[in-house]
Design a protein around this motif. Sequence first.
Motif, PDB file in Angstrom:
ATOM      1  N   GLN A   1       0.973  -0.850   0.109  1.00  0.00           N
ATOM      2  CA  GLN A   1       0.196  -0.293   0.300  1.00  0.00           C
ATOM      3  C   GLN A   1       0.822   1.204  -0.228  1.00  0.00           C
ATOM      4  OE1 GLN A   1      -0.996  -2.412   2.910  1.00  0.00           O
ATOM      5  NE2 GLN A   1      -1.102  -0.555   4.683  1.00  0.00           N
ATOM      6  N   ARG A   2       0.400   2.287  -0.421  1.00  0.00           N
ATOM      7  CA  ARG A   2       1.076   3.978  -0.400  1.00  0.00           C
ATOM      8  C   ARG A   2       1.130   3.489   0.949  1.00  0.00           C
ATOM      9  NH1 ARG A   2      -0.554   7.103  -4.884  1.00  0.00           N
ATOM     10  NH2 ARG A   2      -2.730   5.199  -4.788  1.00  0.00           N
ATOM     11  N   GLU A   3       1.156   3.656   2.193  1.00  0.00           N
ATOM     12  CA  GLU A   3       1.670   4.563   2.985  1.00  0.00           C
ATOM     13  C   GLU A   3       1.132   3.342   4.403  1.00  0.00           C
ATOM     14  OE1 GLU A   3      -0.952   7.628   4.572  1.00  0.00           O
ATOM     15  OE2 GLU A   3      -0.136   8.720   2.807  1.00  0.00           O
ATOM     16  N   ILE A   4       2.368   3.268   5.047  1.00  0.00           N
ATOM     17  CA  ILE A   4       2.328   2.338   6.277  1.00  0.00           C
ATOM     18  C   ILE A   4       3.334   2.998   7.483  1.00  0.00           C
ATOM     19  CG2 ILE A   4       3.565  -0.397   7.539  1.00  0.00           C
ATOM     20  CD1 ILE A   4       4.693  -0.857   4.048  1.00  0.00           C
ATOM     21  N   THR A   5       2.183   3.241   7.982  1.00  0.00           N
ATOM     22  CA  THR A   5       2.614   3.867   9.586  1.00  0.00           C
ATOM     23  C   THR A   5       3.066   3.316  10.487  1.00  0.00           C
ATOM     24  OG1 THR A   5       0.290   3.610  10.219  1.00  0.00           O
ATOM     25  CG2 THR A   5       0.992   5.921   8.923  1.00  0.00           C
ATOM     26  N   GLU A   6       3.328   1.409  10.576  1.00  0.00           N
ATOM     27  CA  GLU A   6       3.423   1.147  11.283  1.00  0.00           C
ATOM     28  C   GLU A   6       5.308   1.109  11.626  1.00  0.00           C
ATOM     29  OE1 GLU A   6       2.751  -3.830  12.856  1.00  0.00           O
ATOM     30  OE2 GLU A   6       0.932  -2.343  10.980  1.00  0.00           O
ATOM     31  N   GLY A   7       5.635   1.160  12.330  1.00  0.00           N
ATOM     32  CA  GLY A   7       7.611   0.663  12.212  1.00  0.00           C
ATOM     33  C   GLY A   7       7.997  -0.560  12.486  1.00  0.00           C
ATOM     34  N   LEU A   8       7.424  -1.416  11.143  1.00  0.00           N
ATOM     35  CA  LEU A   8       7.592  -2.654  10.609  1.00  0.00           C
ATOM     36  C   LEU A   8       9.205  -3.399  10.587  1.00  0.00           C
ATOM     37  CD1 LEU A   8       5.343  -3.457   7.501  1.00  0.00           C
ATOM     38  CD2 LEU A   8       5.150  -3.841   9.842  1.00  0.00           C
ATOM     39  N   TYR A   9      10.156  -2.650  10.905  1.00  0.00           N
ATOM     40  CA  TYR A   9      11.741  -2.832  11.227  1.00  0.00           C
ATOM     41  C   TYR A   9      11.724  -2.866  12.863  1.00  0.00           C
ATOM     42  CZ  TYR A   9      12.154  -1.370   6.166  1.00  0.00           C
ATOM     43  OH  TYR A   9      11.084  -1.362   5.147  1.00  0.00           O
ATOM     44  N   ASP A  10      11.272  -2.275  13.479  1.00  0.00           N
ATOM     45  CA  ASP A  10      11.151  -1.996  15.069  1.00  0.00           C
ATOM     46  C   ASP A  10      11.651  -3.767  15.514  1.00  0.00           C
ATOM     47  OD1 ASP A  10      11.825   0.295  14.591  1.00  0.00           O
ATOM     48  OD2 ASP A  10       9.348   0.340  16.331  1.00  0.00           O
ATOM     49  N   ARG A  11      11.100  -4.320  14.707  1.00  0.00           N
ATOM     50  CA  ARG A  11      11.435  -6.205  15.310  1.00  0.00           C
ATOM     51  C   ARG A  11      12.136  -6.935  14.688  1.00  0.00           C
ATOM     52  NH1 ARG A  11       6.518  -3.788  17.274  1.00  0.00           N
ATOM     53  NH2 ARG A  11       5.402  -5.429  15.574  1.00  0.00           N
ATOM     54  N   MET A  12      12.412  -6.453  12.990  1.00  0.00           N
ATOM     55  CA  MET A  12      12.418  -7.557  12.029  1.00  0.00           C
ATOM     56  C   MET A  12      14.721  -7.489  12.421  1.00  0.00           C
ATOM     57  SD  MET A  12      10.982  -6.447   8.869  1.00  0.00           S
ATOM     58  CE  MET A  12      12.442  -6.803   7.330  1.00  0.00           C
ATOM     59  N   PHE A  13      14.745  -8.571  13.921  1.00  0.00           N
ATOM     60  CA  PHE A  13      15.943  -9.164  13.622  1.00  0.00           C
ATOM     61  C   PHE A  13      16.724  -9.521  12.648  1.00  0.00           C
ATOM     62  CE2 PHE A  13      13.850  -8.351  17.584  1.00  0.00           C
ATOM     63  CZ  PHE A  13      14.455  -7.088  18.357  1.00  0.00           C
ATOM     64  N   ALA A  14      17.410  -9.796  12.642  1.00  0.00           N
ATOM     65  CA  ALA A  14      18.593 -10.907  11.852  1.00  0.00           C
ATOM     66  C   ALA A  14      18.156 -12.000  12.542  1.00  0.00           C
ATOM     67  CB  ALA A  14      20.219 -10.638  11.118  1.00  0.00           C
ATOM     68  N   PRO A  15      17.984 -12.718  11.720  1.00  0.00           N
ATOM     69  CA  PRO A  15      17.909 -14.128  11.872  1.00  0.00           C
ATOM     70  C   PRO A  15      19.028 -15.202  12.404  1.00  0.00           C
ATOM     71  CG  PRO A  15      16.269 -13.994   9.076  1.00  0.00           C
ATOM     72  CD  PRO A  15      17.507 -12.333  10.122  1.00  0.00           C
ATOM     73  N   LYS A  16      20.550 -14.177  11.605  1.00  0.00           N
ATOM     74  CA  LYS A  16      22.002 -14.934  11.941  1.00  0.00           C
ATOM     75  C   LYS A  16      21.845 -16.575  11.837  1.00  0.00           C
ATOM     76  CE  LYS A  16      23.370 -11.878  14.610  1.00  0.00           C
ATOM     77  NZ  LYS A  16      24.287 -10.717  13.746  1.00  0.00           N
TER      78      LYS A  16
END
Length: 315
Positions: A95-110
Amino acid sequence: MNICEWEEIDLLLIAGDLFHRQPLMRELKEVNFLFSKLSKTRVVFIVGNHDYLKPDSYYHTFQWNENVYPLLNGHMGGIEFPDLQTNVYGLSYHQREITEGLYDRMFAPKKQKYEILLAHGGDEKHIPVKKEVLETLGYDYIALGHIHKPQVLIENKAVYAGSLEPTDKNDIGKHGYVRGDITEQGVGTEFIPCAKREYIHAVVPIEEGMTGGALKDWIRNYIGEHGLENMYKFILQGFRDADVQFDLESAKSFGNVFEVVDETNPSYDFEKILEKNQGNLLGRYIESLKDYDKGSVEYQALHLGVQALMETKRG
Ligand SMILES: [Mn+2]
């Protein structure tokens, strides 16, 4: 594309908004053709808010060349390159806008030695990011897209490459790409300017006595020094001779001049005018403001007021 080929780059990372709007089928075909010419480089890309994945987007079904790896999921996905000991992760805008901080919990899977995140946005309406949080996610590098002006968020860790070329007349400064190396010794990144043109906003200091001809010379020299290929806006500031009128249109003939703004004020001999206007409105106006410092608001008001009153008088 040529630089990837010449320098035998392993990965070309495109952090979203490869297109400014929904790509047409023929545009995808042309881009895919360019990607397919890369003999050493694999391309990983995500889709941003401009070219977001509408339900009927051609992105959904397009068959990319085998060296192209789109990350089209709306949630985190990953591509593994075991030969490079590298995984690349990311998500695409649906979608055009995403107001959620989606990267905040996108930890590197290692799962791999080197892990890279492709991320797009960073402002309020496009996945807001916090620098401190990005730092804790555990990626070796975060390639950021969305903001056109290149900028380093975290040194050698999270960098906005910016657009390859400026896309707007206010998009001033250098444009190019980020070249990065990941080795045992860590990550090194460097911004490489490569845009064909640059937008330049230049302030022209106008001094008393400067004629229209002198202004033209100044602009001609400036463009000569800063490059004929660039695009210019000139902003005239200072106090011009009261008798001089600048021909702004003709200044546009010396190069790619897209705008000339005259913010100058005429410079008057206040003592002389005062002498001839003792006691009247003009005289009293000069009397009340003439002792303020040059550069003060009052001094500017003196110029503007005198100009207005002189014009009224003449009329
Ligand atoms: Mn964007």
